[in-house]
Design an enzyme around this catalytic site. Structure first.
Site, PDB file in Angstrom:
ATOM      1  N   HIS A 291     -21.612  62.424  67.753  1.00  0.00           N
ATOM      2  CA  HIS A 291     -20.469  63.035  67.079  1.00  0.00           C
ATOM      3  C   HIS A 291     -20.803  63.482  65.658  1.00  0.00           C
ATOM      4  O   HIS A 291     -20.047  64.250  65.055  1.00  0.00           O
ATOM      5  CB  HIS A 291     -19.264  62.078  67.083  1.00  0.00           C
ATOM      6  CG  HIS A 291     -19.399  60.916  66.144  1.00  0.00           C
ATOM      7  ND1 HIS A 291     -19.821  59.665  66.544  1.00  0.00           N
ATOM      8  CD2 HIS A 291     -19.157  60.799  64.813  1.00  0.00           C
ATOM      9  CE1 HIS A 291     -19.819  58.844  65.518  1.00  0.00           C
ATOM     10  NE2 HIS A 291     -19.430  59.506  64.447  1.00  0.00           N
TER      11      HIS A 291
ATOM     12  N   ASP B  79     -22.939  58.558  73.041  1.00  0.00           N
ATOM     13  CA  ASP B  79     -22.824  58.925  71.624  1.00  0.00           C
ATOM     14  C   ASP B  79     -24.139  58.716  70.872  1.00  0.00           C
ATOM     15  O   ASP B  79     -24.166  58.159  69.766  1.00  0.00           O
ATOM     16  CB  ASP B  79     -21.697  58.140  70.954  1.00  0.00           C
ATOM     17  CG  ASP B  79     -21.247  58.782  69.642  1.00  0.00           C
ATOM     18  OD1 ASP B  79     -21.502  59.986  69.469  1.00  0.00           O
ATOM     19  OD2 ASP B  79     -20.674  58.078  68.797  1.00  0.00           O
TER      20      ASP B  79
ATOM     21  N   SER C 255     -21.566  56.507  59.980  1.00  0.00           N
ATOM     22  CA  SER C 255     -21.811  56.677  61.411  1.00  0.00           C
ATOM     23  C   SER C 255     -23.253  57.123  61.629  1.00  0.00           C
ATOM     24  O   SER C 255     -23.753  58.031  60.964  1.00  0.00           O
ATOM     25  CB  SER C 255     -20.863  57.722  61.990  1.00  0.00           C
ATOM     26  OG  SER C 255     -19.539  57.249  61.993  1.00  0.00           O
TER      27      SER C 255
END
Length: 426
Positions: A164, A194, A269
């Site tokens: 992402h 992911d 992230s």
């Protein structure tokens, strides 16, 4: 008569001069032609009056002017030396009069500081650039649409991050710990897990791969450390413990997801999650926060899952994950029917399950629902939910033949199925 003669014969003794009157009278000094030499001083700074080659010491107690000369000279030169030393020495005004004692850290603090210093060179900052056209000038511009963290996987320039973080990017750039920036190419990604793999052309001496650990033996309560490089400003470190090891869904469920209370800051992230030895045990991917702050429950993809994905991306540029090719009902719907297993809703004819003969759920001519096959086990491993089925398939390889046990009507059947790769993502 005798007494009177004794008194007449008595002469008073001559009075000896005292040292208190050492100076001759002014008239005698002026009349003395030899008084031409000045006052001299001895090595002890005591004044000596020399007249006719005779030295007359002067008592300093009677002459305070001469006694104050040595003290005044000493004080003057001392003050001058101190002023000169302060003038030529560069001393911080805050440090000139404040003495601070060095702080002594505890053993666990020293270990945390050492872990941070050793692993920050492996953490990078990733910028996601998108091409946009100006509505007025029609100029094509590269606009940053997102950013995140990542880490160096090997000396070949491979960078691991979340999918992402790079999703929808027209161009990607990676900034290393020394602030050098390189253009990055996408090697491949796994949207379901992911995970994305990038590559940069950077000198090998600038790349420090992060040490890879194992996530299979993690325990609840174990200390973890999350490192990130949000906004490219500087590295951050948050600490916490493992709260739970469960599953999470980012498309296809991720097994053994690490839940931790370590704060995941914006831009973290894709950063590494480390154990107390400094080894990689997961990738920070999301946080659940009812308050909307960085505190809450953080989720990290386990490193065992990441390693398998990265190996396939390096070799093939894509993830070749085996599938049955079916669509199945939500677990809650199966529970409402009082059944246990995975209810097959659709098994296309060109899918591995369709080729093997698994039956789909359908309606009869009267509109009544006819349930399809219910998968109860694969290769002898019990299947209760969809997560169980995914976990078993993740342990298989493309081309493997598995035995699928299904409940069809009121009887069970065992059906061999040849697993095929998942179609390429577009």
């Amino acid at each position: 008569m005798a007494s009177a003669l004794a008194l007449l014969a008595y002469t008073p003794p001559t009075k000896k001069p005292t040292n208190n009157n050492i100076f001759p009278s002014r008239s005698k000094l002026l009349k003395n032609p030899n008084f031409s030499k000045p006052i001299t001083f001895s090595s002890s700074f005591l004044p000596i009056l020399q007249i006719n080659k005779k030295k007359f010491p002067i008592k300093t107690t009677n002459y305070p002017f001469f006694s104050s000369i040595p003290d005044s000279v000493f004080v003057f030169f001392t003050s001058l030396a101190l002023s000169f030393s302060l003038f030529i020495t560069d001393i911080d005004s805050a440090l000139a009069f404040v003495v601070t004692t060095p702080r002594r850290l505890q053993e666990d603090e020293l270990a945390t500081v050492r872990l941070f210093k050793e692993n920050t060179p492996s953490v990078v900052y990733i910028t996601n650039l998108a091409i946009r056209q100006d509505a007025f000038t029609l100029d094509v511009l590269e606009v940053p649409q997102g950013s995140g963290s990542g880490f160096v996987w090997d000396k070949d320039g491979h960078i691991v991050t979340n999918y992402h973080v790079i999703r929808g990017a027209s161009e990607l750039s990676v900034t290393l710990s020394d602030q050098s920036t390189y253009k990055a190419k996408v090697v491949g990604f796994d949207q379901d897990k992911d995970v994305a793999l990038l590559r940069i052309e950077a000198p090998k001496d600038k790349l420090k791969p992060i040490p890879v650990g194992v996530s299979a033996n993690l325990l609840v309560g174990q200390k973890v450390y999350a490192i990130g490089n949000p906004f490219g400003l500087d590295h951050t470190l948050t600490t916490g413990v493992i709260r739970e090891i469960s599953s999470a869904a980012t498309g296809r469920p991720i097994q053994d997801v690490i839940q931790t209370d370590a704060a995941i800051n914006p831009g973290n992230s894709g950063g590494p999650l480390l154990d107390s030895s400094g080894s990689l045990i997961g990738i920070n991917t999301a946080i659940y926060s009812p308050s909307g702050a960085s505190s809450g429950v953080g989720f990290s993809i386990p490193v065992d899952t990441v390693s398998g994905i990265v190996d396939q991306l390096v070799k093939f540029g894509k993830v070749t994950r085996p599938i049955l090719g079916i669509k199945f009902a939500p677990d809650q719907s199966v529970e409402q029917l009082g059944l246990s297993g995975v209810l097959v809703l659709d098994a296309p004819a060109d899918s591995p399950a369709g080729k093997a003969g698994l039956q789909s759920t359908k309606r009869d001519p009267y509109g009544r629902l006819i349930l399809g096959d219910i998968i109860t086990s694969v290769n002898g491993k019990k299947v209760t939910t969809g997560s169980d089925l995914y976990r078993i398939l993740d342990q298989c390889k493309v081309g493997d033949k598995v035995i699928v046990e299904v409940l069809r009507g009121d009887h069970k059947e065992k059906i061999p199925v040849l697993l095929e790769p998942k179609p390429d993502e577009t």
